[in-house]
Design a protein around this motif. Structure first.
Motif, short mmCIF file in Angstrom:
data_model
loop_
_atom_site.label_atom_id
_atom_site.label_comp_id
_atom_site.label_asym_id
_atom_site.label_seq_id
_atom_site.Cartn_x
_atom_site.Cartn_y
_atom_site.Cartn_z
N SER A 107 2.11 5.28 3.70
CA SER A 107 2.59 3.93 4.01
C SER A 107 2.22 2.94 2.90
O SER A 107 1.31 3.19 2.11
N ALA A 108 2.91 1.82 2.92
CA ALA A 108 2.62 0.75 1.96
C ALA A 108 1.21 0.21 2.16
O ALA A 108 0.53 -0.16 1.19
N SER A 109 0.76 0.16 3.42
CA SER A 109 -0.60 -0.35 3.68
C SER A 109 -1.66 0.56 3.04
O SER A 109 -2.70 0.07 2.58
N HIS A 111 -1.33 2.18 0.23
CA HIS A 111 -1.33 1.86 -1.20
C HIS A 111 -1.94 0.48 -1.46
O HIS A 111 -2.50 0.25 -2.53
N GLN A 112 -1.86 -0.42 -0.50
CA GLN A 112 -2.49 -1.73 -0.67
C GLN A 112 -4.00 -1.62 -0.51
O GLN A 112 -4.74 -2.36 -1.15
N ARG A 113 -4.46 -0.72 0.36
CA ARG A 113 -5.90 -0.55 0.59
C ARG A 113 -6.59 0.21 -0.54
O ARG A 113 -7.78 0.03 -0.78
N ASN A 114 -5.89 1.09 -1.22
CA ASN A 114 -6.49 1.94 -2.25
C ASN A 114 -6.10 1.45 -3.64
O ASN A 114 -4.95 1.09 -3.88
N LYS A 115 -7.08 1.49 -4.51
CA LYS A 115 -6.84 1.04 -5.89
C LYS A 115 -5.98 2.07 -6.63
O LYS A 115 -6.16 3.28 -6.46
N VAL A 116 -5.08 1.56 -7.43
CA VAL A 116 -4.21 2.43 -8.23
C VAL A 116 -5.06 3.30 -9.16
O VAL A 116 -4.77 4.48 -9.35
#
Length: 176
Positions: A107-109, A111-116
């Protein structure tokens, strides 16, 4: 055995490339055996020269055998590297594809929670270490075991007393 638990994820991939790994390991053992042969050939040549009664042809035979062994070692080393390291690279590529597919379905969430950067580190550094383990780790283990046993066998066959004298301090050296 807890350390080997980590390899369970790799087992299906290792099985998939099993014939390539097995052939590569056979070439690795053959190369190791040829490497053990060279000192014996040198010994034969030196013993001939030390005897004082030899011909150039007699000394040339072990020298040519050394050259042939060196060529066999070179060719065999190329083959096992292609087979074993090639398989490890293929496993790494398959794992990268699997990781990418998983990242794409999250989910997009997430990817927002985890650093690239953390995700990239797992996709590059971590999978590179898996490749090293599936390639060089296997080679180092096999090479170390076969060469140690091979050298021990040659030493015991040539001079058991000297071999035992050389082996006795090994446990203490290992502990130190």
């Amino acid at each position: 055995m807890a350390a080997l638990k980590e390899y369970r994820t790799l087992l299906p991939y290792i099985r998939r490339f099993g014939p390539r790994y097995a052939t590569g390991l056979l070439f690795l053992v053959a190369v190791d055996a040829a490497q053990l042969l060279i000192p014996q050939l040198i010994k034969r040549a030196v013993d001939l020269i030390a005897s004082g009664s030899f011909t150039a042809a007699q000394v040339l035979r072990p020298c040519l055998a050394i050259v042939l062994a060196a060529l066999a070692i070179s060719g065999g080393r190329f083959v096992w590297r292609v087979l074993i390291f090639g398989s490890a690279r293929r496993i790494e590529a398959l794992l990268r594809e699997r990781l990418f597919a998983k990242l794409m379905e999250l989910s997009a969430s997430f990817h927002q929670r985890n650093k690239v950067g953390d995700l990239m580190a797992r996709a590059t550094n971590d999978l590179s270490q898996v490749r090293q383990s599936a390639g060089m780790g296997l080679v180092s283990f096999t090479d170390g075991v076969f060469m140690a046993l091979g050298i021990l066998a040659v030493m015991l066959a040539q001079s058991p007393r000297v071999a035992l004298a050389a082996i006795i301090p090994l446990p203490a050296i290992t502990l130190l």
